[in-house]
Design a protein around this motif. Structure first.
Motif, PDB file in Angstrom:
ATOM      1  N   ASN A  41      69.849   5.190  33.826  1.00 37.35           N
ATOM      2  CA  ASN A  41      70.096   5.800  35.126  1.00 37.35           C
ATOM      3  C   ASN A  41      70.187   4.706  36.184  1.00 37.35           C
ATOM      4  O   ASN A  41      71.081   4.701  37.038  1.00 37.35           O
ATOM      5  CB  ASN A  41      68.964   6.782  35.443  1.00 37.35           C
ATOM      6  CG  ASN A  41      69.052   7.377  36.824  1.00 37.35           C
ATOM      7  OD1 ASN A  41      68.623   6.768  37.794  1.00 37.35           O
ATOM      8  ND2 ASN A  41      69.575   8.581  36.926  1.00 37.35           N
ATOM      9  N   SER A  42      69.274   3.750  36.106  1.00 36.82           N
ATOM     10  CA  SER A  42      69.261   2.645  37.066  1.00 36.82           C
ATOM     11  C   SER A  42      70.433   1.685  36.854  1.00 36.82           C
ATOM     12  O   SER A  42      70.874   1.030  37.793  1.00 36.82           O
ATOM     13  CB  SER A  42      67.938   1.880  36.965  1.00 36.82           C
ATOM     14  OG  SER A  42      66.861   2.707  37.339  1.00 36.82           O
ATOM     15  N   LEU A  43      70.917   1.596  35.613  1.00 39.68           N
ATOM     16  CA  LEU A  43      72.122   0.799  35.386  1.00 39.68           C
ATOM     17  C   LEU A  43      73.276   1.391  36.190  1.00 39.68           C
ATOM     18  O   LEU A  43      74.072   0.663  36.801  1.00 39.68           O
ATOM     19  CB  LEU A  43      72.466   0.771  33.894  1.00 39.68           C
ATOM     20  CG  LEU A  43      73.755   0.039  33.518  1.00 39.68           C
ATOM     21  CD1 LEU A  43      73.677  -1.429  33.922  1.00 39.68           C
ATOM     22  CD2 LEU A  43      74.015   0.162  32.009  1.00 39.68           C
ATOM     23  N   GLY A  44      73.354   2.732  36.208  1.00 40.68           N
ATOM     24  CA  GLY A  44      74.373   3.392  37.014  1.00 40.68           C
ATOM     25  C   GLY A  44      74.203   3.111  38.495  1.00 40.68           C
ATOM     26  O   GLY A  44      75.179   2.855  39.212  1.00 40.68           O
ATOM     27  N   THR A  45      72.950   3.140  38.961  1.00 41.76           N
ATOM     28  CA  THR A  45      72.706   2.884  40.387  1.00 41.76           C
ATOM     29  C   THR A  45      72.930   1.414  40.737  1.00 41.76           C
ATOM     30  O   THR A  45      73.183   1.087  41.897  1.00 41.76           O
ATOM     31  CB  THR A  45      71.268   3.275  40.780  1.00 41.76           C
ATOM     32  OG1 THR A  45      70.334   2.501  40.024  1.00 41.76           O
ATOM     33  CG2 THR A  45      71.009   4.751  40.535  1.00 41.76           C
ATOM     34  N   THR A  46      72.841   0.532  39.739  1.00 43.66           N
ATOM     35  CA  THR A  46      73.092  -0.893  39.981  1.00 43.66           C
ATOM     36  C   THR A  46      74.577  -1.174  40.107  1.00 43.66           C
ATOM     37  O   THR A  46      75.016  -1.950  40.965  1.00 43.66           O
ATOM     38  CB  THR A  46      72.508  -1.733  38.826  1.00 43.66           C
ATOM     39  OG1 THR A  46      71.115  -1.458  38.708  1.00 43.66           O
ATOM     40  CG2 THR A  46      72.702  -3.218  39.083  1.00 43.66           C
ATOM     41  N   ILE A  47      75.346  -0.540  39.259  1.00 43.06           N
ATOM     42  CA  ILE A  47      76.795  -0.773  39.256  1.00 43.06           C
ATOM     43  C   ILE A  47      77.479  -0.070  40.424  1.00 43.06           C
ATOM     44  O   ILE A  47      78.447  -0.577  41.000  1.00 43.06           O
ATOM     45  CB  ILE A  47      77.396  -0.302  37.914  1.00 43.06           C
ATOM     46  CG1 ILE A  47      76.860  -1.162  36.768  1.00 43.06           C
ATOM     47  CG2 ILE A  47      78.914  -0.337  37.945  1.00 43.06           C
ATOM     48  CD1 ILE A  47      77.271  -0.676  35.398  1.00 43.06           C
ATOM     49  N   ALA A  48      76.962   1.098  40.808  1.00 42.07           N
ATOM     50  CA  ALA A  48      77.610   1.916  41.843  1.00 42.07           C
ATOM     51  C   ALA A  48      77.834   1.173  43.160  1.00 42.07           C
ATOM     52  O   ALA A  48      78.937   1.267  43.733  1.00 42.07           O
ATOM     53  CB  ALA A  48      76.807   3.194  42.084  1.00 42.07           C
ATOM     54  N   PRO A  49      76.852   0.430  43.705  1.00 40.70           N
ATOM     55  CA  PRO A  49      77.112  -0.260  44.976  1.00 40.70           C
ATOM     56  C   PRO A  49      78.227  -1.289  44.877  1.00 40.70           C
ATOM     57  O   PRO A  49      78.965  -1.504  45.848  1.00 40.70           O
ATOM     58  CB  PRO A  49      75.761  -0.930  45.289  1.00 40.70           C
ATOM     59  CG  PRO A  49      74.754  -0.152  44.544  1.00 40.70           C
ATOM     60  CD  PRO A  49      75.441   0.281  43.286  1.00 40.70           C
ATOM     61  N   LEU A  50      78.347  -1.938  43.710  1.00 39.92           N
ATOM     62  CA  LEU A  50      79.382  -2.954  43.545  1.00 39.92           C
ATOM     63  C   LEU A  50      80.764  -2.323  43.451  1.00 39.92           C
ATOM     64  O   LEU A  50      81.688  -2.701  44.170  1.00 39.92           O
ATOM     65  CB  LEU A  50      79.095  -3.795  42.296  1.00 39.92           C
ATOM     66  CG  LEU A  50      77.733  -4.511  42.273  1.00 39.92           C
ATOM     67  CD1 LEU A  50      77.541  -5.233  40.946  1.00 39.92           C
ATOM     68  CD2 LEU A  50      77.621  -5.478  43.446  1.00 39.92           C
ATOM     69  N   ILE A  51      80.891  -1.323  42.567  1.00 37.52           N
ATOM     70  CA  ILE A  51      82.189  -0.652  42.406  1.00 37.52           C
ATOM     71  C   ILE A  51      82.503   0.204  43.630  1.00 37.52           C
ATOM     72  O   ILE A  51      83.608   0.156  44.177  1.00 37.52           O
ATOM     73  CB  ILE A  51      82.185   0.214  41.125  1.00 37.52           C
ATOM     74  CG1 ILE A  51      81.996  -0.665  39.900  1.00 37.52           C
ATOM     75  CG2 ILE A  51      83.479   1.021  41.029  1.00 37.52           C
ATOM     76  CD1 ILE A  51      81.911   0.102  38.588  1.00 37.52           C
ATOM     77  N   GLY A  52      81.513   1.000  44.056  1.00 40.73           N
ATOM     78  CA  GLY A  52      81.729   1.852  45.224  1.00 40.73           C
ATOM     79  C   GLY A  52      81.994   1.048  46.481  1.00 40.73           C
ATOM     80  O   GLY A  52      82.854   1.412  47.301  1.00 40.73           O
ATOM     81  N   GLY A  53      81.239  -0.046  46.660  1.00 42.72           N
ATOM     82  CA  GLY A  53      81.453  -0.894  47.831  1.00 42.72           C
ATOM     83  C   GLY A  53      82.845  -1.490  47.844  1.00 42.72           C
ATOM     84  O   GLY A  53      83.493  -1.594  48.887  1.00 42.72           O
ATOM     85  N   TYR A  54      83.341  -1.894  46.664  1.00 44.99           N
ATOM     86  CA  TYR A  54      84.685  -2.469  46.569  1.00 44.99           C
ATOM     87  C   TYR A  54      85.755  -1.423  46.871  1.00 44.99           C
ATOM     88  O   TYR A  54      86.692  -1.665  47.638  1.00 44.99           O
ATOM     89  CB  TYR A  54      84.898  -3.053  45.176  1.00 44.99           C
ATOM     90  CG  TYR A  54      86.253  -3.679  44.974  1.00 44.99           C
ATOM     91  CD1 TYR A  54      86.477  -5.012  45.316  1.00 44.99           C
ATOM     92  CD2 TYR A  54      87.313  -2.944  44.447  1.00 44.99           C
ATOM     93  CE1 TYR A  54      87.723  -5.592  45.135  1.00 44.99           C
ATOM     94  CE2 TYR A  54      88.565  -3.516  44.262  1.00 44.99           C
ATOM     95  CZ  TYR A  54      88.764  -4.845  44.610  1.00 44.99           C
ATOM     96  OH  TYR A  54      90.004  -5.413  44.439  1.00 44.99           O
ATOM     97  N   LEU A  55      85.611  -0.231  46.263  1.00 44.58           N
ATOM     98  CA  LEU A  55      86.640   0.793  46.412  1.00 44.58           C
ATOM     99  C   LEU A  55      86.631   1.445  47.791  1.00 44.58           C
ATOM    100  O   LEU A  55      87.692   1.775  48.339  1.00 44.58           O
ATOM    101  CB  LEU A  55      86.472   1.866  45.336  1.00 44.58           C
ATOM    102  CG  LEU A  55      86.726   1.425  43.895  1.00 44.58           C
ATOM    103  CD1 LEU A  55      86.398   2.556  42.940  1.00 44.58           C
ATOM    104  CD2 LEU A  55      88.167   0.966  43.720  1.00 44.58           C
ATOM    105  N   ILE A  56      85.424   1.671  48.348  1.00 37.08           N
ATOM    106  CA  ILE A  56      85.334   2.401  49.620  1.00 37.08           C
ATOM    107  C   ILE A  56      85.412   1.469  50.817  1.00 37.08           C
ATOM    108  O   ILE A  56      86.142   1.716  51.777  1.00 37.08           O
ATOM    109  CB  ILE A  56      84.036   3.232  49.656  1.00 37.08           C
ATOM    110  CG1 ILE A  56      84.124   4.348  48.598  1.00 37.08           C
ATOM    111  CG2 ILE A  56      83.823   3.850  51.036  1.00 37.08           C
ATOM    112  CD1 ILE A  56      82.879   5.207  48.500  1.00 37.08           C
ATOM    113  N   PHE A  57      84.669   0.354  50.791  1.00 36.11           N
ATOM    114  CA  PHE A  57      84.704  -0.576  51.915  1.00 36.11           C
ATOM    115  C   PHE A  57      85.932  -1.468  51.870  1.00 36.11           C
ATOM    116  O   PHE A  57      86.332  -2.045  52.872  1.00 36.11           O
ATOM    117  CB  PHE A  57      83.449  -1.450  51.943  1.00 36.11           C
ATOM    118  CG  PHE A  57      82.207  -0.694  52.336  1.00 36.11           C
ATOM    119  CD1 PHE A  57      82.220   0.196  53.397  1.00 36.11           C
ATOM    120  CD2 PHE A  57      81.025  -0.887  51.655  1.00 36.11           C
ATOM    121  CE1 PHE A  57      81.082   0.884  53.759  1.00 36.11           C
ATOM    122  CE2 PHE A  57      79.870  -0.203  52.013  1.00 36.11           C
ATOM    123  CZ  PHE A  57      79.901   0.687  53.068  1.00 36.11           C
ATOM    124  N   GLY A  58      86.533  -1.630  50.699  1.00 37.67           N
ATOM    125  CA  GLY A  58      87.714  -2.461  50.585  1.00 37.67           C
ATOM    126  C   GLY A  58      87.372  -3.815  50.003  1.00 37.67           C
ATOM    127  O   GLY A  58      86.245  -4.284  50.053  1.00 37.67           O
TER     128      GLY A  58
END
Length: 468
Positions: free
Chosen positions: A167-184
């Motif tokens: 579960n925490s692996l998902g929360t670790t990856i999410a900021p990196l992928i989400g930050g790239y896709l959403i923030f640019g």
């Protein structure tokens, strides 16, 4: 009336001599933990992004967590009412069908992000989050107790820590992928609601795919030999009732810290980072929870020799150091190593006893928050980031302690514990309001500190089973 030493029909006829039959089911359920960890942490990316898109105050932005975790409360409450009047729904339809239902509802919530972005409606976004979290709530009710009964009862805390690690692996990856896709990419922040469309469509398709896998895969059903209870017997157990409060406090504390971490890292006196740079520290916060849960799984597992525990923990530490060094450089790797070493020391002091480890971790979080409140710069930032390491074992340990000895009331108790995840909906806006009133995000970390004081109490006294 149920008693603490009641025979647990949910575990009857399950052969614990060999764990081989449970490897496949545990692997599939672990995928669920990864996915809802990823989705939950995406909220921490949504908060600063939608705050800029819709020009929101802190407390308004935190309504994202209120909508998300509010669904946990409402859906779990409905589930509990059904269970005491009509009988336990999961007991009737089975864990497999419960999981598939949760996945489909979550996928629908993800798809609602597309029209929410097209209409540029913050209220629509909140609705989409509510639907998404409703599906995850059903997954939580089904999956958490399912993990505890897929193996020896003595290893329940260890298994939950292991699945929670993913579960925490998902929360670790999410900021990196989400930050790239959403923030640019390349640090360019795109202030547009449309930026969320692609990530959430991708999540919807992934959830549907996992649902198909579960539909085709045969899972062992260990659901109390068809015994369906329709009364509120679970609430007669004091350690469960106090455990509900502990889950409320834990989720509230963890979620509000993660939700405020990016804004905290942006403060000039702390680090002065932009959103993309700050999202890396958010990834480390959740990555710490992942590493800590792997530690917890090893520490609370059944080992004949303690040296085997330390050998595995040492390997995880080395892998974590090398990974952080390669991604972020030596300075960040050394900071991480120092706090990992502290975490290991506390684990040893806990003597591999679940409740003792729990209250020691609670005290450690209080100490880290105090440092984050009283200092500036890198030390303050890393003290808050390191809280993730000590959050690690809390949810699975509290959960397994709270449902211990409940037998046929296990699924009902699970719905009550999942209901307590509403702490993320309540505590987060309280910290946002505190930050608005005081004008200080840093000072607002006093709010989660109160949560961890209660967790210390539960680990010391509240977990004890009171026999009728």
């Amino acid at each position: 009336m149920a008693s603490a030493n009641v025979t647990q029909p949910i575990d009857q006829n399950v052969e614990f001599d060999s764990g081989q039959k449970f490897i496949g089911p545990l692997f599939l359920v672990t995928m669920l933990f990864f996915m809802w960890g990823f989705i939950t942490c995406m909220n921490d990316i949504l908060i600063p992004h939608l705050q800029q898109v819709f020009t929101l105050q802190n407390w308004q932005a935190m309504l994202i967590q209120t909508a998300f975790f509010g669904a946990y409360f409402i859906i779990s409450l409905v589930y509990y009412i059904i269970s005491i009047t009509k009988g336990d729904p999961i007991g009737k339809i089975g864990y497999k069908n419960g999981i598939i239902l949760g996945l489909i509802i979550s996928a629908a919530g993800c798809l609602f992000f597309y029209p929410a972005a097209s209409y540029k409606s913050y209220a629509f976004f909140l609705f989409a989050l509510f639907v998404l979290a409703s599906g995850i709530t059903i997954l939580q009710i089904a999956a958490n107790p399912y993990v505890t009964i897929l193996g020896k009862p003595s290893g329940a805390s260890s298994r939950l820590n292991m699945t929670q690690a993913f579960n925490s692996l998902g929360t670790t990856i999410a900021p990196l992928i989400g930050g790239y896709l959403i923030f640019g990419a390349m640090g360019e922040v795109e202030i547009s609601a449309d930026a969320v469309k692609l990530p959430y469509i991708g999540l919807a398709l992934t959830l549907i795919f996992i649902a198909l896998i579960f539909k085709l895969f045969k899972l062992p059903e260990v659901n109390a030999q068809g015994v369906i209870v329709s009364d509120s017997g679970a609430l007669k157990h004091k350690h469960l009732v106090l455990g509900i409060g502990a889950i409320f406090a834990y989720v509230g504390g963890e979620v509000t810290i993660g939700s405020n971490l990016i804004n905290f890292a942006r403060l000039p006196e702390i680090a002065g980072l932009d959103e993309t740079e700050a999202s890396h520290y958010l990834a480390l916060f959740w990555g710490g929870a992942m590493v800590g849960r792997f530690f917890g799984a090893v520490a609370l597992a059944d080992f004949k020799k303690n040296i085997n525990r330390f050998f595995i923990i040492g390997g995880i530490t080395l892998l974590s150091f090398v990974t952080i060094y390669n991604v972020y450089g030596m300075d960040m790797a050394l900071y991480a190593l120092a706090f990992i070493a502290l975490n290991i020391v506390v684990i040893i002091l806990g003597q591999f006893i679940p409740n003792r480890t729990l209250w020691l971790f609670g005290l450690s979080v209080i100490a880290l928050l105090t440092v984050g409140l009283l200092t500036d710069g890198a030390l303050a930032l890393w003290s808050i980031v390191a809280v993730g390491l000590f959050n690690s074992i809390m949810f699975p340990t509290i959960f397994s302690l709270a449902i211990k000895g409940l037998g046929k009331y296990t699924a009902q108790a699970s719905s009550l514990l999942v209901m307590a995840i509403v702490g993320g909906a309540v505590i987060t806006p309280l910290q946002g309001l505190f930050a608005d009133l005081t004008g200080s995000v840093q000072l607002s970390f006093l709010v989660p500190m109160v949560c961890y004081l209660y967790i210390v109490f539960y680990g010391l006294l509240g977990y004890k089973i009171k026999k009728d």
